[in-house]
Structures are given as C-alpha cells and as structure tokens.
Design an enzyme around this catalytic site. Sequence first.
Site, short mmCIF file in Angstrom:
data_model
loop_
_atom_site.label_atom_id
_atom_site.label_comp_id
_atom_site.label_asym_id
_atom_site.label_seq_id
_atom_site.Cartn_x
_atom_site.Cartn_y
_atom_site.Cartn_z
CD GLU A 204 37.99 44.80 36.26
OE1 GLU A 204 38.52 43.74 35.90
OE2 GLU A 204 38.48 45.49 37.30
CB SER A 611 39.04 35.15 36.74
OG SER A 611 38.12 36.57 36.34
CG ASP A 686 35.97 39.39 43.40
OD1 ASP A 686 36.11 40.34 42.80
OD2 ASP A 686 36.60 38.43 42.96
CG HIS A 718 39.02 39.10 40.90
ND1 HIS A 718 37.76 38.06 40.47
CD2 HIS A 718 39.41 38.87 39.50
CE1 HIS A 718 37.90 37.43 39.55
NE2 HIS A 718 38.75 37.86 38.61
#
Length: 754
Positions: A204, A611, A686, A718
Amino acid sequence: MRTMVLAGLMAFCLPAMSEKLTIDRIYSDPALVGPTPRGVKISPDGARVTFLRGKPQDQDQMDLWEYNLADDTTRLLVDSTRLMPQAEELSDAQKAQRERMRIASLKGIVSYRWAPDATKLLFPLGGQLYLYDLAAKPDEAVRSLTPKDAEIIDAQVAPSGRYVSFVSAQNLWVVDLKTGLNHRLTSDGKDAIHNGEAEFVAQEEMDRFSGYWWSPTSEWIAFERYDESAVPLVQRFEIQPDRTDVTQQRYPAAGQPNVKVQLGLIRPGGGKPRWIDLGKNADIYLARVNWTADGKAVVFQRQSRDQRTLELVSVDVDTLKQTTLLTETSKTWINLNDDLRFLERQAAFVWASERSGYKHLYLYGMDGKEKVALSSGDWQVDKLLAVDEEAGVVYVSGNKDHPLDKQVYALKLDGSNAANPVRVTREDGWHDATFASDGSGAVKLFVDAWADPTTPTQLSVRKPDGSHLAWIAQNKVEGDHPYVPYLAEHIKPEFGTIKADDGQTLWYRLYKPAGFDPNKRYPVVSHFYGGPTAQLATRGFGDLFDQFLAQHGYVVITLDNRGMGRRGRAFSDALHLKLGTVEVADQRKAIEWLATQPWVDAKRVGVFGWSYGGYLSLMMLGKASDIVAAAVSVAPVTDWSLYDTHYTERYMSTPAANADGYKKGDVMTWLDGMKSPLLLMHGMADDNVLFTNSTQLMAQLQNRGVQFDLMTYPGGKHGMSTPAMKKHVFNTMVRWLDRQLKPTIEDSVNTATK
C-alpha cells in the site's frame, strides 16, 4: 502546451453536431481516450512489444496483444474471454492485491511476464497460471501450469527460464518446466505467517508488491517471511448489497506494531532456508531486495521505523557475511525508490539520493565509495529507466525542462553531462517510457507513451535518440475515435503560478468554462489531491471530469500545494509533522487569487477531493468556510491515528511523539468551523481508508446538530471502481454541486446523464 497539435486536430472535418461530455459517457465503453494499452513490455530480444488492451465493448476486460517490429503488425495473442468464458472468482488475497495495485476494476489478463528467452509469456487468469508459447500453433499455444482454482499471486519466470514461481495460500511454490512437477518450497505459511508475500504496508505504501526475488543465475530465491501476529486485529464490517461480512484485518495503525520480517534464501529444488540477519532491532522495514549482477550477493535495504535512516546492505551468498555499502539519513524522511542498478562491466552500482535537495543519481563502487554524480541541478529525476554500459549512457525520466512535464533524458555514466543531460523525447508534455535491453546491456529501443493537454496518449516505438520507429497506437482523434463527437467542445487548460507563504512557487491548471465570457462571473470548483508525492497539475491530457465541469459552466482549478511530489525536498518537507496545515494555506491562496479575477463569483467556490483530497476538503471546510461555499469529500481520512504506520509516521511520526501535530491534523478538531454545506461519500467495504473514518465524523457532526449530506456505497472499496459506482458517485456530486453553487437549478443538473 501543444497549440500545433490542437490546430492539426481541428483541421480535419468535425461532426456536424458537437456534443458536451456527460458523466455516463465518461464511464461507459468504448473508452473516450481511445484504445490506450496498459502493461507495456518489450520482449527480452527486442523483437516485440506486448501490452494489455481492453475490449471495445468493455474497456476493463483485458486481453494480451503484441506488436511485431519485424513485420509491423499488431495481433491479439490471448483473448481472455475465449480462454475463460465465465466470470472469474478471485480469492480475498487476490482481490486485496489488486486493490493495492489500483487495478481492482480490471478483469481478464491483468498481469504477465516474459520468459528470458523471449519465446514464452506467463500470466494468471481465473485462478490458474498459463504459459503462452509464441512458437506453437495458435490452438496449442496456451497451456495451464497449475490446478484449477489455485490462488495465484505474483507469478514469475526464473532468469534461467527453467522454473516458474508463484505464491499460493501464503507459501512459495516453483514449477519445474522440464519435469512439469510443482514444488512447495515453504510449508509453514498459514494464519499469521506468510512466505513470499509483501505485507500490507509494503504494497500500500512502499510500492513493493513482491515478496521474493530470483538470483540472476536462478540458483537461489531470496524470500520474505513475515509474521503479523503482533499487528492489531481490526474487526470491521464490509457491508455488501446483499449481506454484511464481518472481516478481521491485521491493520497496523500509526504507532502500533508492524509485522515481524525475515529474509531467507532457498534453492528452487527445495531444502532448508538460510536466514539472513536483519539486525538487532526487529522493528524495521524491509524496503527493497536486489541481487548483484553476478548473483554472488543479495542486497537489501533496511529502513528504520522512523524512516530517517536507510541502509544498503550486501550479503555474500556463500558465507552470509554482511557489508553495509552506504547509509542515507534525513531530518524528515527518506523516500524509497526502485533506481538501484548493479553494473556488469565494472564493480559499481547506480544509486538515487535526495541529499542535494532534489532526487539525483550517483555512481558508487562496490566498496561503498561515491565515484561521481550522474545528474545534478534544481530538477527532479523521476525514475532510472535503463543503463547502457556499452554506450556509457543512463536513461532517466525527469522534469528538467518544465516542472509540469515528464521527459526522457540521457546521462553519461562518467558524469560528464550531469548538469546538462541530453533530452531524448521531442514533444512537450508527459512521456511515460518503457525501456528494454538485450543480454549485453545495449539499449536498442524504447516505447514512448506521450500525451499533452490536447492529445490523448499515443504509443510509439523510438530509437534510443528519440527518433520515431513505429506506431503501436497513434490514437488520432479522427474518424470513429470515441472522442471525435466531443472534440469541438474540448477546453484547453491554462497553466500558471502563485506564491506560497514561504515564497515557493505553486503551479495550477485552470479550465475556463465553455463559451467563456470575461464579463460574466462563474462558480468555481477547486479539485485537488494535496497529499505527498502526487502531482495533478501536469501538461498531460487532463481529467475528463474536470472537462465535464468546465463544459457545464464551472471554472475548475487544480493547484499542487506544498508537500506534493517532483518539486524537491524543500517543497515536500514543508508539511513535516503538520499534515493539514500548509496544504490548507496553499489551497486558500488559490481561492483568494481566483476571488480577485473579475470572471469569478467568489461567493460560489466549491472544493472536491478523494482520499487525501477528501481529507483536505474537510480541513478546508473546517478552516476556510469563510471562502468555501461547499465541499465534497470522498473516502477521507479524518483522524491520522486511524491510518497505517508507514505512510502516517513518515510525515507525522507517532501519535505519542507528535501529539500536538495529530490533534491539529485531526478533522474533529475543526468541526466548529464547518459552516458551509458538506457532501460526504465513502465505500462501505473500504480496507484502505477504513469506513470508521467517516462513521466517526458522522457521529460527531450529528452530536453537534450539524446537517450534512451523505452517500455510502455497499461493497465499495477505496476506489469505488465499478463503472456503475463511478457513474453514481460523479452524478451525485454534480447534482449536489449544482444545487450549492449555481443560483438556480439549471439544465446542467439533468444533462449529467443525458
């Protein structure tokens, strides 16, 4: 800006009736930007360029294609729906990896690898691993290597070509192509133990998706083993359309334990692993793993938990003796990269460092001593693309000529043109280049993906000097190109600068509304990301949603505030330990500048972000409601203590060490300032920015009696990546913005879906 290209595009016969963009059309098939290939690779022998391309009727269904340089032909190699007609069922691990790689919307063949001898291609599909033989007859070219419904992650071909490897069910496997036998190299992978995989934060936040590495001779595999038992187990709900899944996820939030990592060596034939000593302090990050060109040493990068120290350590394979080649330190943080290259013709390696204030390349001897700087100056090397030792040239991408462009440059391996590299790519704009080399290291060609504000991505094959060899996808907007009906309404953005409080230059991209009249006053949407590393204001083709907003009466601005990438460390480090401060100040500057323009209605300025951009929208609402009339926040972080370790601690340290910074960066601290309307949107499954971020905000606003609008998405991750979700997200957003920012409900409310 390419005015000549625009003139050329406008010169051909336009359709009698031009059309404005609609949200539904933007997220429908065929893709408006044309048949843009993905996953471009050059075969090891340089004879072919392979790529993935979506189907005309479904741009997300990927097939495998090739362009053959010898006969100048393009052909379909593997039709994913013919090979697997039914919808593929992915395991949770496969879904999670695709989400991490930002390809969750894609189907079919989403990744592949070349065999070193350039005769075969390896790809996973529908739980099986396939090998495509270019020399075989078409109906016999594809064969399966694994049982049906195997959980295949990170399939690779060994450099020798004899083995194929992959991760399945948390263990590392090898297929011997000579015997056809499968070998499970590790057996303890289960529950909290993973072998050959990259952990969550590596995927990530560290841009590392693999957890094992073949040696150049194929004698050894270096592999990561991690134990996540100490990572807090977060129990969360994933609300699907027809059910609610209770999911337990090992999520390392800021200040909490990370996984415990080991690095081992194992032979492809099996045997007991040999473990490499990663140091006395177990609380570190295994950032990168590489091999020297001769395969005699495995080299790993060890990053400290506070991310201010990075060590490059070489390990002799025979003795496991270690040598620290170099150590990088920073007062703020060290950015990771993939620019390490070990040379074959001399005992040296190329290393990237930001020690000068900008990312540049340096040549080091294997004794750890710097030989020469390969690049220098107030510009950014984005990526090391290739090293041609025979010609003594290093190819890189960077922004020396313009901070909003990406170009390819040639540097001398002796450092003689460090300050003045040769520009290889010709056109202004954005170039994403893919290089390959033959066994001797001589660069023969590269593939150039180029776009500018008036030209969708064009894919061509170029010589090392940048001259044109062939088109793979010229992608001209003419004839039956999907964008032809919308070309006459295409708005070319403007680019400019304003000054931040500390005097640094901030670049913006600005779209003026269709039929712009300087005597009218228009509403504004400020669309930003605002977080570290990203850059949105570029001289590429631009964002079709921004185009849509401009065509429907909005001024649209995107400002890249301090903290964002490609502008040097003084620019990025301005937000260290204080997220939610300088970004707000810079975005406020942009709105205040717009307010001085006679064609802007300063009372009708809205902001939108996703985000990190969603976080920034909320902070703008809390700190700047006096100039922000409405805010849309999608999938936002609201409390940095809820976000993961590697990302958050890089910029904010831990909650214990920086309590004041976390408090000031917490959206909840600024709720009293939220005076303007809010639209909050979040996916209910998410697993990156957890839905908890939004539920906590909802509860706080409700307790205060603050009204807000909400849209949540069952099953939404997400990126809320399905076409139906995308259409709904953006249609909802447009209708809401029109209600808030336009004085009356205009026709544009309905045109979004016409």
